[in-house]
Design an enzyme around this catalytic site. Structure first.
Site, mmCIF file in Angstrom:
data_model
loop_
_atom_site.group_PDB
_atom_site.id
_atom_site.type_symbol
_atom_site.label_atom_id
_atom_site.label_comp_id
_atom_site.label_asym_id
_atom_site.label_seq_id
_atom_site.Cartn_x
_atom_site.Cartn_y
_atom_site.Cartn_z
ATOM 1 N N HIS A 1 41.046 68.574 -3.435
ATOM 2 C CA HIS A 1 42.002 69.095 -2.448
ATOM 3 C C HIS A 1 42.275 68.043 -1.376
ATOM 4 O O HIS A 1 41.386 67.245 -1.043
ATOM 5 C CB HIS A 1 41.431 70.355 -1.776
ATOM 6 N N HIS B 1 38.525 70.582 5.560
ATOM 7 C CA HIS B 1 39.713 71.408 5.848
ATOM 8 C C HIS B 1 39.722 72.026 7.251
ATOM 9 O O HIS B 1 40.711 72.643 7.634
ATOM 10 C CB HIS B 1 39.834 72.557 4.839
HETATM 11 ZN ZN ZN Z 1 38.062 70.703 -2.771
#
Ligand code: ZN
Length: 384
Positions: free
Chosen positions: A172, A134
């Site tokens: 995610h 991320h």
């Molecule tokens: Zn994750």
């Protein structure tokens, strides 16, 4: 002689710790390593001690001003408004002492893996301390400070003109990595994740396909909440085989977040160990078919650090080392040592029991929706 598989480890990985009660806890790496050592699939000769990433290496992906901000934050020397600008000091990504050094060590692990694959010493390497997908160019996000995946791919491309396929099975969306190569036709990114409708980071729609000359090299499958193994694996396997046949990578980099398991406290997917056995098997097959075996695997998310992550990441290594996932009971020595610390009873087998999954009343509907999503993605990409 070319060695087949290597496992990156240093106790310094455990210094990446936001706070005692933060959900991201890198003790997971130690738990996994010890599980594998007790299982005897990991031996001393497999271990590779990583170097620390240099600033100019981190700057292959991140802005110099961001690296400076991370350094200052870790020294207690960054004003709050400046910190917020860089995503530092948030609830997700709090500031901790020496955060630059701890983050640069994780990056160094993934770069060491790249070095050793490119110089031909190893074909397959796991750095489960990495996988911080991320992190953005000038912003920390979702527990990630430096994005070791994106840095390592930039570094790899700088050393050698290899086509890189990045495969992200974390629950995610792999947003930071996608952003780094959105206009690059030599790096193909594929992320299968829980839909962003209700889950961080909210992106990863099937329509995100890349831009400029990178258009058509970004693939996303945002699957429905409560998706179970069968549907997850059908989409993962079908999509990955088609993408690999289309892109013909020279090396694959897999991000192996373990947070799609039904016990994970932060997501809503309903996978079991069945998924985590199969994910690396298909990855290995793709690496052997297209990449002369070259495969770099990193870790990622996974917030049931006791019952799920050691087994899930353990199977990545087991497949790398032996070609197959482990079956049967977990080593008793490992269970005895760690049960004292685990807040829940530890599983006693590599496989999950049938009783692990909740009953999903919408199963047929979810499966159908996911099938349509796959068709959509394949239609968009015109690689049917
Ligand atoms: Zn994750």
């Amino acid at each position: 002689m070319t060695k087949k598989a290597g496992f990156i480890y240093t106790p310094d990985f455990l210094n990446y710790q936001f706070s005692a009660d933060h959900p991201f806890n890198h003790k997971r790496v130690l738990l996994t390593k010890e599980l594998l050592e007790e299982q005897t699939t990991l031996i001393t000769e497999d271990l590779i001690t990583p170097r620390i990433a240099a600033d100019e290496e981190i700057a292959l992906f991140h802005d110099a001003s961001y690296i400076e901000a991370v350094k200052r934050a870790g020294n207690g020397d960054l004003k709050e408004d400046r910190a917020q600008e860089y995503g530092l000091g948030t609830e997700d990504t709090p500031i901790f002492s020496n955060m630059h050094q701890a983050s640069a060590q994780l990056v160094g692990g993934t770069l060491t893996a790249v070095d050793k694959i490119l110089n031909g010493d190893y074909k397959k390497i796991a750095n489960i301390g990495g996988g911080l997908h991320h992190g953005f160019q000038r912003k920390a996000s979702g527990f990630c400070i430096y994005n070791d995946c994106a840095i390592a791919i930039k570094y790899l491309r700088k050393q050698d003109d290899l086509k890189v396929l990045y495969v992200d099975t974390d629950a995610h969306h792999g947003d930071g990595v996608q952003s780094g190569f959105y206009d690059d036709p030599n790096v193909c990114t594929f992320s299968i994740h829980e839909t962003g409708r209700y889950l961080f980071p909210g992106t990863g729609n099937v329509s995100e396909r890349g831009i400029k000359s990178g258009h058509g090299y970004s693939f996303n499958l945002p699957i429905d909440a409560f998706t179970e193994d069968e549907s997850f694996l059908e989409l993962y396997e079908t999509a990955l085989r088609k993408i690999a046949a289309f892109f013909k990578p020279d090396i694959i980099v897999t991000q192996n977040g373990a947070d799609s398991h039904c016990l994970d406290p932060l997501t809503h997917l309903c996978g079991t160990m069945k998924s985590f056995e199969k994910i690396p098997v298909i990855a290995a097959e793709i690496a052997d078919t297209y990449c002369d075996g070259r495969w770099l695997a990193v870790g990622g998310g996974g917030y049931d650090m006791w019952r799920v992550v050691p087994r899930a990441w353990g199977q990545v290594w087991n497949v790398m080392k032996t070609g197959a996932p482990c079956k049967g009971p977990l080593p008793e020595t490992w269970l005895e040592k760690w049960q004292k610390e685990s807040p829940a009873p530890l599983p006693v087998s590599w496989q999950d029991g049938a009783d692990i999954q909740p009953n999903i009343p919408r199963k047929a509907e979810i499966t159908e929706k996911n099938k349509l999503l796959l068709e959509d993605m394949l239609k968009y990409t015109a690689i049917i």
